[in-house]
Design an enzyme around this catalytic site. Structure first.
Site, PDB file in Angstrom:
ATOM      1  N   GLN A  97      48.618  12.567  56.915  1.00  0.00           N
ATOM      2  CA  GLN A  97      48.279  12.819  55.512  1.00  0.00           C
ATOM      3  C   GLN A  97      46.815  12.464  55.257  1.00  0.00           C
ATOM      4  OE1 GLN A  97      50.578  14.232  53.530  1.00  0.00           O
ATOM      5  NE2 GLN A  97      49.168  14.420  51.817  1.00  0.00           N
ATOM      6  N   ALA A 118      48.456  15.206  48.418  1.00  0.00           N
ATOM      7  CA  ALA A 118      48.596  13.829  47.962  1.00  0.00           C
ATOM      8  C   ALA A 118      47.666  12.922  48.760  1.00  0.00           C
ATOM      9  CB  ALA A 118      50.038  13.369  48.134  1.00  0.00           C
ATOM     10  N   SER A 123      52.446  10.558  49.449  1.00  0.00           N
ATOM     11  CA  SER A 123      53.078  11.850  49.721  1.00  0.00           C
ATOM     12  C   SER A 123      54.575  11.706  49.961  1.00  0.00           C
ATOM     13  CB  SER A 123      52.446  12.498  50.953  1.00  0.00           C
ATOM     14  OG  SER A 123      53.178  13.665  51.297  1.00  0.00           O
ATOM     15  N   HIS A 125      56.143  13.710  51.635  1.00  0.00           N
ATOM     16  CA  HIS A 125      56.380  14.123  53.025  1.00  0.00           C
ATOM     17  C   HIS A 125      56.442  12.916  53.964  1.00  0.00           C
ATOM     18  CE1 HIS A 125      56.365  18.495  52.683  1.00  0.00           C
ATOM     19  NE2 HIS A 125      55.504  18.331  51.688  1.00  0.00           N
ATOM     20  N   ASP A 132      58.711  21.572  53.025  1.00  0.00           N
ATOM     21  CA  ASP A 132      58.155  22.808  52.480  1.00  0.00           C
ATOM     22  C   ASP A 132      58.785  23.952  53.260  1.00  0.00           C
ATOM     23  OD1 ASP A 132      56.471  21.336  50.833  1.00  0.00           O
ATOM     24  OD2 ASP A 132      54.805  21.411  52.257  1.00  0.00           O
ATOM     25  N   GLU A 181      55.572  24.064  42.618  1.00  0.00           N
ATOM     26  CA  GLU A 181      55.698  24.236  44.072  1.00  0.00           C
ATOM     27  C   GLU A 181      57.141  24.627  44.395  1.00  0.00           C
ATOM     28  OE1 GLU A 181      54.299  21.091  46.563  1.00  0.00           O
ATOM     29  OE2 GLU A 181      52.269  21.112  45.720  1.00  0.00           O
ATOM     30  N   HIS A 184      58.663  23.328  47.767  1.00  0.00           N
ATOM     31  CA  HIS A 184      58.767  21.917  48.164  1.00  0.00           C
ATOM     32  C   HIS A 184      60.127  21.357  47.738  1.00  0.00           C
ATOM     33  CE1 HIS A 184      56.973  17.742  48.766  1.00  0.00           C
ATOM     34  NE2 HIS A 184      58.022  17.473  47.997  1.00  0.00           N
TER      35      HIS A 184
HETATM   36 ZN   LIG Z   1      55.412  19.725  50.144  1.00  0.00          ZN
END
Ligand SMILES: [Zn+2]
Length: 218
Positions: A97, A118, A123, A125, A132, A181, A184
């Protein structure tokens, strides 16, 4: 206490909005390893270098075990319905990230970078609970128009059945800090996803009664 009075007390308790009822059930929104952890621009992961485990491979990406199992069922059901959903980006480590965010800062400056990715430690993630997704064809990958593609429509209509929410819905930027998004997906578990679907509460912030997080505090 008589039965009738006990019943009244119980029903008064039920008047509370869903978010209070759920919070009272004891979901842990703060611990990085909680399946219900809420990460946003006001809520950094702690520790910032948190690494989830176990991580499971999903077509070249990785998710935490529970999210991976749910994702596989989600994608399998989609395929059975003729929709080919592909994972684009799952777990990202703190250092991955950092590289992503820093590359955006170098290219566009920090203000724009903050709208694209982010900051490290902020994040979803990094929790291993976010994926995603895209279409096998690549149509509208990581763009708002993804919502109108087969995979986007499938995710919106059926993601909740597998415990996923569209974490950054349309029109909620002032709450989530992110524009729409539709690709996501965030795993929160079936009980919460079902309840959000049923009640129409669109964001985790609203569902859990957390403050809005449009921007970083510093
Ligand atoms: Zn994402």
């Amino acid at each position: 206490m008589t039965g009738a009075l006990a019943g009244l007390v119980l029903s008064l308790g039920m008047i509370a909005p869903p978010m209070t009822a759920v919070a009272a059930q004891g979901y842990d929104l703060d611990t990085a390893s909680s399946l219900q952890v809420v990460v946003n621009k006001h809520r950094q992961l702690s520790p910032t270098g948190y690494v989830p485990g176990p991580l499971v491979a999903v077509q070249g990406e990785r998710l935490r075990l529970q999210a991976a199992d749910a994702y596989k069922q989600f994608a399998k059901a989609a395929k059975a319905a003729g929709v080919n959903v592909l994972p684009i980006s799952g777990y990202r480590s703190f250092s991955q990230q950092t590289s992503l965010y820093d590359s955006y800062v170098r290219q566009y400056g920090q203000a724009t970078a903050d709208t694209l990715a982010a900051r490290p430690g902020y994040s979803e993630h990094q929790t291993g609970l976010a994926m995603d997704i895209g279409n096998a064809s690549g149509t509208c990958a990581l763009q708002a128009c993804f919502a109108n593609t087969p995979a986007g429509k499938w995710a919106a209509a059926h993601g909740w059945e597998y415990g996923f929410v569209i974490r950054y819905p349309a029109g909620a930027e002032a709450t989530t800090g992110y524009t729409y998004e539709p690709w996501h997906l965030r795993y929160v578990g079936q009980a919460i996803a079902l309840d959000m679907h049923r009640t129409g509460v669109a964001t985790l912030e609203d569902y859990f009664g957390l403050e809005k997080a449009p921007d970083y505090l510093r």
